[in-house]
Design an enzyme around this catalytic site. Structure first.
Site, mmCIF file in Angstrom:
data_model
loop_
_atom_site.group_PDB
_atom_site.id
_atom_site.type_symbol
_atom_site.label_atom_id
_atom_site.label_comp_id
_atom_site.label_asym_id
_atom_site.label_seq_id
_atom_site.Cartn_x
_atom_site.Cartn_y
_atom_site.Cartn_z
ATOM 1 N N CYS A 2 41.303 104.886 -2.826
ATOM 2 C CA CYS A 2 41.692 104.191 -4.057
ATOM 3 C C CYS A 2 41.152 104.997 -5.221
ATOM 4 O O CYS A 2 40.430 105.960 -5.045
ATOM 5 C CB CYS A 2 41.086 102.794 -4.065
ATOM 6 N N ARG A 27 45.762 108.798 -5.990
ATOM 7 C CA ARG A 27 44.813 108.426 -4.942
ATOM 8 C C ARG A 27 45.236 107.159 -4.202
ATOM 9 O O ARG A 27 44.714 106.857 -3.127
ATOM 10 C CB ARG A 27 43.424 108.211 -5.531
ATOM 11 N N TRP A 74 44.920 101.797 -2.442
ATOM 12 C CA TRP A 74 45.624 102.186 -1.219
ATOM 13 C C TRP A 74 45.078 101.229 -0.170
ATOM 14 O O TRP A 74 43.943 101.344 0.266
ATOM 15 C CB TRP A 74 45.297 103.638 -0.832
ATOM 16 N N ASN A 100 36.070 101.609 -3.880
ATOM 17 C CA ASN A 100 36.857 102.601 -3.126
ATOM 18 C C ASN A 100 36.082 102.901 -1.845
ATOM 19 O O ASN A 100 34.951 103.376 -1.910
ATOM 20 C CB ASN A 100 37.017 103.888 -3.953
ATOM 21 N N GLY A 101 36.659 102.589 -0.690
ATOM 22 C CA GLY A 101 35.961 102.809 0.577
ATOM 23 C C GLY A 101 36.238 101.669 1.529
ATOM 24 O O GLY A 101 37.172 100.879 1.320
ATOM 25 N N GLU A 481 53.909 123.227 8.871
ATOM 26 C CA GLU A 481 53.715 122.840 7.473
ATOM 27 C C GLU A 481 55.037 122.456 6.803
ATOM 28 O O GLU A 481 55.122 121.449 6.095
ATOM 29 C CB GLU A 481 53.034 123.980 6.699
ATOM 30 N N LYS A 485 55.851 118.804 5.137
ATOM 31 C CA LYS A 485 56.336 118.598 3.759
ATOM 32 C C LYS A 485 57.604 117.728 3.772
ATOM 33 O O LYS A 485 57.745 116.776 3.007
ATOM 34 C CB LYS A 485 56.623 119.945 3.071
ATOM 35 N N GLU A 488 56.640 114.073 4.765
ATOM 36 C CA GLU A 488 55.840 113.224 3.880
ATOM 37 C C GLU A 488 56.521 112.883 2.562
ATOM 38 O O GLU A 488 56.202 111.859 1.956
ATOM 39 C CB GLU A 488 54.449 113.821 3.650
ATOM 40 N N HIS A 504 61.034 123.950 26.455
ATOM 41 C CA HIS A 504 60.279 123.065 27.356
ATOM 42 C C HIS A 504 60.429 121.599 26.955
ATOM 43 O O HIS A 504 59.586 120.774 27.291
ATOM 44 C CB HIS A 504 58.801 123.480 27.372
ATOM 45 N N LYS A 603 46.481 111.004 -1.976
ATOM 46 C CA LYS A 603 46.113 112.420 -2.059
ATOM 47 C C LYS A 603 44.872 112.770 -1.265
ATOM 48 O O LYS A 603 44.774 113.821 -0.636
ATOM 49 C CB LYS A 603 45.896 112.808 -3.525
HETATM 50 C C1 AGP Z 1 49.343 117.289 2.712
HETATM 51 O O1 AGP Z 1 50.442 117.449 1.936
HETATM 52 C C2 AGP Z 1 48.793 115.937 2.759
HETATM 53 N N1 AGP Z 1 48.501 115.459 1.475
HETATM 54 C C3 AGP Z 1 47.624 115.770 3.710
HETATM 55 O O2 AGP Z 1 48.058 116.126 4.988
HETATM 56 C C4 AGP Z 1 46.372 116.593 3.385
HETATM 57 O O3 AGP Z 1 46.577 117.932 3.632
HETATM 58 C C5 AGP Z 1 45.210 116.095 4.258
HETATM 59 O O4 AGP Z 1 44.975 114.752 3.939
HETATM 60 C C6 AGP Z 1 43.946 116.924 4.056
HETATM 61 O O5 AGP Z 1 43.510 116.807 2.745
HETATM 62 P P1 AGP Z 1 42.336 117.762 2.228
HETATM 63 O O6 AGP Z 1 42.819 119.176 2.277
HETATM 64 O O7 AGP Z 1 42.069 117.285 0.826
HETATM 65 O O8 AGP Z 1 41.159 117.536 3.129
#
Ligand code: AGP
Length: 608
Positions: A2, A27, A74, A100-101, A481, A485, A488, A504, A603
């Protein structure tokens, strides 16, 4: 996960808190709320949805109080709703908190408090905290706060506002980040610097199990055991411009487009072209330990884990050092075999990812040297590892990581070159790698010119529900990767796979409705990739290939190609990743998705 904000000063708090929350919205963005002390009463406004929905909810209401707190959520405990949104109040409405937590022992505490007659309104874990403060309050709010925190198991970044003590805010942290922005007669609090930078760049970072009493003219920092702590005021390494869209429709597109500059910034002052080498000040004094380590374990999550996989290829190939790559969330609970000759490198853009932070702590207690590769200056992982390197990629606001990924790979390339040059990597080869590396930013500029062509390809992806991404060697992690992308931000179920693994199992998925994105650059495994393309086409698959500019072979075999400039094999991920970022971006935009704040994501994952 959050975002929390606070303000105490001379100005009306409401606009300052709303702005701060907007800066932290990446966040968490499923509900939000604000509490302000007004005429010695706590005024609250909260709502399900984004900050803009909260603004509509508040409308033109006159709220002039000069001390307040805010939260953007969140959800972890209790669905996104008005009643579960923060701030939460105690039974008498005299204490309000934002958190937050995660309070892991909240249900035990809740039953105890309910037995004492406390009435709960929400399903959140957080609400137990404000009732604990109420239970312990006997005229000293600071003492009640400290006693409450001692009962809590879990993580927290907290701010407390109370009509019982109108002249200060109380804050504390354990595991979740908290920054205090200092200005003349005004203090700004945020989960990270982006919430305070428009007001001040002078900040104090709280460490775990520290609290602060923030008055109108003075801030005192103490431990939860009530010991005074003297803190140094540090400068935020970025300014307001860097966290604004600067005319781009989305932060993600801005950050994709910034990569020529951000990669150059990650190399600045670190490349030694003459010697075919590089230097990373943050690791000076640790190279021998790294060079002689029995294993280098790289641990991370999400996109950073994909960069770690590329780091494995780079360091094993260029420096012949044994590398293992671990998902931090598995590594921390697997009781891994680690000894004091091992080195653990944690990669994290935010430097706050809970699983990666815990993996560092696990490695530390087993005696390994811990190193960090982070983007956010002053973040927990940066401060808790023994040494490390900053990316210098600037703030990354888009939830989908792009520029941080390529800067992570740039720094890993420099690490591999330095370690290689300490071993068998010849100066000649080092010069070739470093020369090619400094030419990468210009080559990315050329790829960025192909937006329209990639947008056309995105039009054919936007109505699909699935996709397969394939690559070999250095480009297998890039396929992972690219798929992440696409997943997500466009919500298309894309899967990345080593191309050879396709036979396989995944080949069963191939038909005309399953787009296959394949990285087919001319490298040591090119011929193998050509066979994979044949296998897919033989089953009616629809193929998009990323190829080098002058490749006329693949062009004849596939449905469409995205051409990129040439470079050497070990640097190809720095180029092949770009068209996949752009493809995901345009597909998501065409689908009308919220590119910067995709559903269900945030994020920085600061909870387990
Ligand atoms: C990637 O686009 C995502 N936001 C997520 O997978 C991110 O890479 C992951 O949460 C790790 O975050 P960090 O690099 O801040 O540790």
């Amino acid at each position: 996960m959050c975002g929390i904000v606070g303000y105490i000063g001379k100005s009306a708090a409401l606009p300052i808190l709303l702005n701060g929350l907007k800066r932290l919205e990446y966040r968490g963005y499923d509900s939000a709320g604000i509490a302000i002390l007004q005429d010695n009463k706590i005024w609250i406004g909260k709502n399900r949805g984004k900050i803009k929905d909260l603004e509509i909810e508040i409308g033109g209401e006159e709220v002039g109080g000069t001390v307040g707190i805010g939260h953007t959520r969140w959800a972890t405990h209790g669905e996104p709703s008005r009643v579960n949104a923060h701030p939460h109040l105690d039974c008498k409405g005299e204490v309000a908190i934002v958190h937050n937590g995660i309070i892991e022992n909240y249900s035990i505490l809740k039953s105890r408090l309910q037995a004492e007659g406390h009435k709960f309104k929400s399903q959140t874990d957080t609400e137990v905290l404000v009732h604990l403060i109420e239970m312990f309050y006997k005229g000293d709010l600071i003492n009640a706060f400290r006693k409450s925190l001692r009962l809590v198991q879990g993580t927290f970044g907290i701010i407390v506002l109370s009509s019982l003590q109108p002249d200060y805010l109380l804050v504390a942290r354990r595991g979740s980040p908290l920054v205090i922005g200092i200005a003349d007669g005004e203090t700004y609090i945020g989960s990270d610097g982006s919430a305070v930078v428009e007001h001040t760049r002078d900040v104090i970072y709280l460490e775990d199990d520290e609290m602060a009493i923030i008055g109108r003219d003075e801030t005192q920092v103490r431990t939860l055991q009530d010991k005074k702590v003297s803190k140094s005021v540090e400068k935020l390494p970025f300014d307001l411009n860097e966290i604004q869209k600067e005319g781009y429709p989305h932060f993600m597109l801005k950050e994709i487009s910034e990569q020529p500059r951000t990669m150059a910034d990650s190399m600045r002052g670190r490349i030694l072209l003459e010697e075919g080498n590089a230097k990373l000040g943050g690791l000076e004094g640790y190279w021998d330990r790294l060079r002689d380590s029995s294993r280098l374990i790289i641990t991370a999550c999400g996109t950073s884990w994909h960069a770690a996989l590329i780091g494995e290829y780079l360091i094993e190939q260029l420096a012949q050092i044994h590398v293992e790559v671990e998902y931090a969330s598995e590594f921390r609970y697997r009781n891994p075999v680690i000894d004091k000759n091992d080195v653990v490198l944690a990669i994290s853009q935010s430097g706050e990812t809970a699983d990666t932070l815990a993996a560092v702590r696990e490695a530390k207690c087993k005696g390994a040297l811990t190193l960090g590769l982070c983007n956010v200056v002053g973040s927990s992982i940066a401060r808790e590892t023994d040494a490390g390197v900053y990316l210098h990629a600037g703030p990354e606001i888009g939830v989908a990581s792009t520029k941080a990924f390529t800067s992570q790979v740039v720094v890993l390339t420099m690490m591999a070159t330095i370690l290689g040059r300490m071993g068998h990597l010849a100066a000649e080869d080092g010069r070739m790698i470093t020369q090619e590396l400094v030419e990468i930013p210009d080559k990315i500029n050329r790829i960025l010119q192909k937006q329209d062509q990639i947008k056309d390809i995105a039009r054919t992806m936007a109505d699909k529900h699935n996709a397969l991404y394939l690559g070999r060697g250095y480009n297998y992690p890039v396929a992972l990767e690219g798929a992440l992308k696409m997943k997500e931000i466009s919500y298309i179920h894309a899967e990345g796979y080593p191309a050879a693994e396709m036979k396989h199992g995944p080949i069963a998925l191939i038909d005309e409705n399953m787009p296959v994105v394949i990285i087919a650059v001319k490298d040591s495994v090119y011929d193998k990739i050509l066979s994979n393309i044949e296998e897919i086409k033989a089953r009616g698959g629809w193929v998009i290939a990323v190829v080098f500019e002058d490749d006329n072979v693949v062009k004849k075999k596939v449905d469409c190609v995205i051409e990129i400039p040439h470079t050497i094999q070990c640097l190809t991920p720095l180029l092949t990743a770009i068209p996949l970022q752009i493809l995901a971006y345009h597909t998501a935009v065409l689908k009308g998705c919220d590119v910067d704040q995709p559903r269900n994501l945030a994020k920085s994952v600061t909870v387990e």
